[in-house]
Design a protein around this motif. Structure first.
Motif, mmCIF file in Angstrom:
data_model
loop_
_atom_site.group_PDB
_atom_site.id
_atom_site.type_symbol
_atom_site.label_atom_id
_atom_site.label_comp_id
_atom_site.label_asym_id
_atom_site.label_seq_id
_atom_site.Cartn_x
_atom_site.Cartn_y
_atom_site.Cartn_z
ATOM 1 N N TYR A 85 0.923 -1.219 -0.022
ATOM 2 C CA TYR A 85 -0.013 -0.252 0.012
ATOM 3 C C TYR A 85 0.914 1.382 -0.081
ATOM 4 O O TYR A 85 1.935 1.309 0.679
ATOM 5 C CB TYR A 85 -1.028 0.077 1.279
ATOM 6 N N ALA A 86 0.351 2.521 -0.927
ATOM 7 C CA ALA A 86 0.968 3.463 -0.503
ATOM 8 C C ALA A 86 0.897 4.042 0.672
ATOM 9 O O ALA A 86 -0.321 3.706 1.354
ATOM 10 C CB ALA A 86 0.410 4.632 -1.839
ATOM 11 N N MET A 87 1.748 4.959 1.186
ATOM 12 C CA MET A 87 1.330 5.745 2.458
ATOM 13 C C MET A 87 1.700 7.096 2.262
ATOM 14 O O MET A 87 2.211 7.857 1.533
ATOM 15 C CB MET A 87 2.591 5.231 3.259
ATOM 16 N N ASN A 88 1.069 8.028 3.095
ATOM 17 C CA ASN A 88 0.852 9.463 2.826
ATOM 18 C C ASN A 88 1.171 10.059 4.147
ATOM 19 O O ASN A 88 0.947 9.315 5.220
ATOM 20 C CB ASN A 88 -0.373 9.736 2.529
ATOM 21 N N SER B 101 7.697 5.581 -5.622
ATOM 22 C CA SER B 101 7.574 6.840 -6.146
ATOM 23 C C SER B 101 7.123 7.793 -5.439
ATOM 24 O O SER B 101 6.228 7.353 -4.346
ATOM 25 C CB SER B 101 6.485 6.689 -7.414
ATOM 26 N N THR B 102 7.407 8.922 -5.142
ATOM 27 C CA THR B 102 6.930 10.037 -4.175
ATOM 28 C C THR B 102 6.230 11.127 -4.868
ATOM 29 O O THR B 102 6.283 11.337 -6.378
ATOM 30 C CB THR B 102 8.106 10.495 -3.686
ATOM 31 N N TYR B 103 5.430 11.828 -4.351
ATOM 32 C CA TYR B 103 4.789 12.962 -4.610
ATOM 33 C C TYR B 103 4.445 13.912 -3.399
ATOM 34 O O TYR B 103 4.544 13.608 -2.497
ATOM 35 C CB TYR B 103 3.330 12.674 -5.201
ATOM 36 N N TYR B 104 4.549 15.192 -3.778
ATOM 37 C CA TYR B 104 4.572 16.175 -2.574
ATOM 38 C C TYR B 104 3.511 17.316 -3.004
ATOM 39 O O TYR B 104 3.364 17.697 -4.077
ATOM 40 C CB TYR B 104 5.937 16.846 -2.561
ATOM 41 N N ALA B 105 2.879 17.861 -1.845
ATOM 42 C CA ALA B 105 2.300 19.171 -2.213
ATOM 43 C C ALA B 105 3.564 19.924 -2.756
ATOM 44 O O ALA B 105 4.737 20.231 -2.240
ATOM 45 C CB ALA B 105 1.919 19.696 -1.158
ATOM 46 N N ALA B 106 2.959 20.887 -3.842
ATOM 47 C CA ALA B 106 3.901 21.644 -4.536
ATOM 48 C C ALA B 106 4.744 22.868 -3.870
ATOM 49 O O ALA B 106 5.941 22.738 -4.050
ATOM 50 C CB ALA B 106 3.162 22.364 -5.701
ATOM 51 N N PRO B 107 4.144 23.170 -2.835
ATOM 52 C CA PRO B 107 4.901 24.127 -2.118
ATOM 53 C C PRO B 107 6.245 23.715 -1.302
ATOM 54 O O PRO B 107 6.857 24.195 -0.632
ATOM 55 C CB PRO B 107 4.170 24.826 -1.189
ATOM 56 N N GLU C 168 -4.359 18.717 4.995
ATOM 57 C CA GLU C 168 -3.871 18.845 3.463
ATOM 58 C C GLU C 168 -2.964 17.828 3.417
ATOM 59 O O GLU C 168 -2.062 17.599 4.319
ATOM 60 C CB GLU C 168 -3.329 20.164 3.464
ATOM 61 N N LEU C 169 -2.733 17.173 2.262
ATOM 62 C CA LEU C 169 -1.608 16.291 1.805
ATOM 63 C C LEU C 169 -0.354 17.102 2.042
ATOM 64 O O LEU C 169 -0.133 18.032 1.090
ATOM 65 C CB LEU C 169 -2.139 15.580 0.502
ATOM 66 N N VAL C 170 0.489 16.271 2.554
ATOM 67 C CA VAL C 170 1.878 16.727 2.670
ATOM 68 C C VAL C 170 2.804 15.832 1.604
ATOM 69 O O VAL C 170 3.433 16.684 0.611
ATOM 70 C CB VAL C 170 2.658 16.462 3.821
ATOM 71 N N ALA C 171 2.757 14.757 1.706
ATOM 72 C CA ALA C 171 3.468 13.925 0.531
ATOM 73 C C ALA C 171 3.067 12.428 0.743
ATOM 74 O O ALA C 171 2.548 12.217 1.633
ATOM 75 C CB ALA C 171 4.935 13.774 1.199
ATOM 76 N N GLY C 172 3.581 11.637 -0.220
ATOM 77 C CA GLY C 172 2.977 10.264 -0.492
ATOM 78 C C GLY C 172 4.038 9.464 -1.183
ATOM 79 O O GLY C 172 4.891 10.049 -1.893
ATOM 80 N N ILE C 173 4.227 8.221 -0.904
ATOM 81 C CA ILE C 173 4.757 7.218 -1.512
ATOM 82 C C ILE C 173 4.161 5.810 -1.640
ATOM 83 O O ILE C 173 3.472 5.385 -1.140
ATOM 84 C CB ILE C 173 6.266 6.934 -0.336
ATOM 85 N N THR C 174 4.544 5.582 -3.009
ATOM 86 C CA THR C 174 3.634 4.332 -3.687
ATOM 87 C C THR C 174 4.765 3.259 -3.253
ATOM 88 O O THR C 174 5.731 3.063 -2.436
ATOM 89 C CB THR C 174 3.802 4.205 -5.109
ATOM 90 N N ILE D 233 9.762 12.142 1.622
ATOM 91 C CA ILE D 233 9.290 11.030 2.147
ATOM 92 C C ILE D 233 10.011 9.656 1.803
ATOM 93 O O ILE D 233 10.551 9.701 0.657
ATOM 94 C CB ILE D 233 7.705 10.899 1.669
ATOM 95 N N SER D 234 10.071 8.710 2.778
ATOM 96 C CA SER D 234 10.723 7.490 2.423
ATOM 97 C C SER D 234 9.939 6.544 3.134
ATOM 98 O O SER D 234 9.256 6.764 3.847
ATOM 99 C CB SER D 234 12.312 7.537 2.645
ATOM 100 N N ARG D 235 10.239 5.062 2.804
ATOM 101 C CA ARG D 235 9.780 3.899 3.442
ATOM 102 C C ARG D 235 10.577 2.961 3.659
ATOM 103 O O ARG D 235 11.731 2.758 2.714
ATOM 104 C CB ARG D 235 8.484 3.629 2.633
ATOM 105 N N ASP D 236 10.635 2.021 4.653
ATOM 106 C CA ASP D 236 11.372 0.845 4.955
ATOM 107 C C ASP D 236 10.330 -0.346 4.980
ATOM 108 O O ASP D 236 9.528 -0.370 6.071
ATOM 109 C CB ASP D 236 12.111 1.189 6.149
ATOM 110 N N ASN D 237 10.032 -0.916 3.990
ATOM 111 C CA ASN D 237 9.065 -2.092 4.037
ATOM 112 C C ASN D 237 9.238 -3.215 5.011
ATOM 113 O O ASN D 237 8.711 -3.914 5.616
ATOM 114 C CB ASN D 237 9.083 -2.722 2.605
ATOM 115 N N ALA D 238 10.664 -3.476 5.127
ATOM 116 C CA ALA D 238 11.269 -4.571 6.146
ATOM 117 C C ALA D 238 10.748 -4.047 7.610
ATOM 118 O O ALA D 238 10.191 -5.092 8.221
ATOM 119 C CB ALA D 238 12.781 -4.723 6.062
#
Length: 114
Positions: free
Chosen positions: A31-34, A55-61, A45-51, A68-73
């Protein structure tokens, strides 16, 4: 599903913080996390997300200051926040969306003040 945020606190303008979110109760890697935030008197408001594939996405400002990062383990998601401003002061929430439902942690407070 349980999401537990940590790492908030008081920081001076221009400083940095790293927020963490510990996830449990679901297959984290699927699952993606935000990260969201809510300042007093404002909407969440959304700050950032990671698939699932990183892949990452951010609020433009915020792009360029937040990472954002993730550690699945470890079933963890992180938000590195740099060059913090008073406008960044808010409660920050970890979020995921599973089978039509949003899940939220209780949040961690970030205060930016001198």
């Amino acid at each position: 599903v349980q999401l537990v945020e940590s790492g908030g606190g008081l920081v001076q303008p221009g400083g940095s913080l790293r927020l963490s979110c510990a996830a449990s109760g679901f297959t984290f890697s699927n699952y993606a996390m935000n990260w969201y935030r809510q300042a007093p008197g404002k909407e969440r408001e959304l700050v950032a997300g990671i698939t699932t594939v990183g892949s990452t996405y951010y609020a433009a400002p915020l792009k360029g200051r937040f990472n954002i990062s993730r550690d699945n383990a470890k079933k963890m998601v992180y938000l590195q926040m740099n060059s913090l401003k008073p406008d960044d002061m808010a409660v920050y929430y970890c979020n995921t969306y599973i089978v039509g439902m949003n899940y939220w942690g209780k949040g961690t407070l970030v205060t930016v003040s001198s």
